[in-house]
Structure formats: structure tokens, C-alpha cells
Design an enzyme around this catalytic site. Structure first.
Site, short mmCIF file in Angstrom:
data_model
loop_
_atom_site.label_atom_id
_atom_site.label_comp_id
_atom_site.label_asym_id
_atom_site.label_seq_id
_atom_site.Cartn_x
_atom_site.Cartn_y
_atom_site.Cartn_z
N MET A 1 0.71 -0.80 -0.39
CA MET A 1 0.16 0.18 0.15
C MET A 1 0.75 1.33 0.43
O MET A 1 2.00 1.33 0.92
CB MET A 1 -0.61 0.21 1.13
CG MET A 1 -1.46 1.11 1.64
SD MET A 1 -2.16 2.04 2.67
CE MET A 1 -3.37 0.51 4.01
N PRO A 2 0.76 2.09 -0.98
CA PRO A 2 1.27 3.17 -1.37
C PRO A 2 1.05 4.14 -0.47
O PRO A 2 0.01 4.73 -0.38
CB PRO A 2 1.91 3.53 -2.58
CG PRO A 2 1.10 2.24 -2.54
CD PRO A 2 0.15 1.92 -2.67
N ASN A 3 1.84 4.85 0.24
CA ASN A 3 1.31 6.15 1.73
C ASN A 3 1.70 7.55 0.96
O ASN A 3 3.28 6.92 0.94
CB ASN A 3 1.63 6.02 2.69
CG ASN A 3 0.61 5.10 3.75
OD1 ASN A 3 -0.50 5.05 3.25
ND2 ASN A 3 1.20 3.68 4.52
#
Length: 61
Positions: free
Chosen positions: A1-3
Site C-alpha cells: 500500500m503506497p502511503n
């Protein structure tokens, strides 16, 4: 999950933010292989009195 955290000077419009998150999300999907629903983008607004470039407050430039 890219934050993805984005720091920017305050004053951007809601439409500018919408356009930005759409473009960044599309790039994260294309480049990182992320799922659209897993891309999280958080804006942190910075006031012009809180940042300086080259020894001068942005508010004074």
C-alpha cells in the site's frame, strides 16, 4: 500500500487537489503496480510564514 505524504503551501484549490491526487494515483498504479483503492495520499499544509527558501521566509518573498 503506497502511503504518499505531500507537503505544500496552503492556498491550493479543491480542484487542484483533485487533479493532483488523480494523477499521482494513476502514476502509483502504473509504476508501482498498486491497486487504486490502496493508494493513500495525505496533504500537509504549510503556511508561508513556516518555511524559508535561501534564507528568506516565503511570506517575505
Amino acid at each position: 500500500m503506497p502511503n504518499i505524504t505531500v507537503e505544500l503551501l496552503s492556498g491550493r484549490t479543491l480542484d487542484q487537489r483533485r487533479e493532483f491526487v488523480a494523477a499521482v494515483t494513476d502514476s502509483a498504479i502504473a509504476i508501482l503496480g498498486a491497486k487504486r483503492e490502496s493508494v493513500r495520499i495525505v496533504f500537509q499544509e504549510i503556511e508561508k510564514t513556516d518555511v524559508a527558501n535561501g534564507g528568506t521566509l516565503v511570506a517575505d518573498a
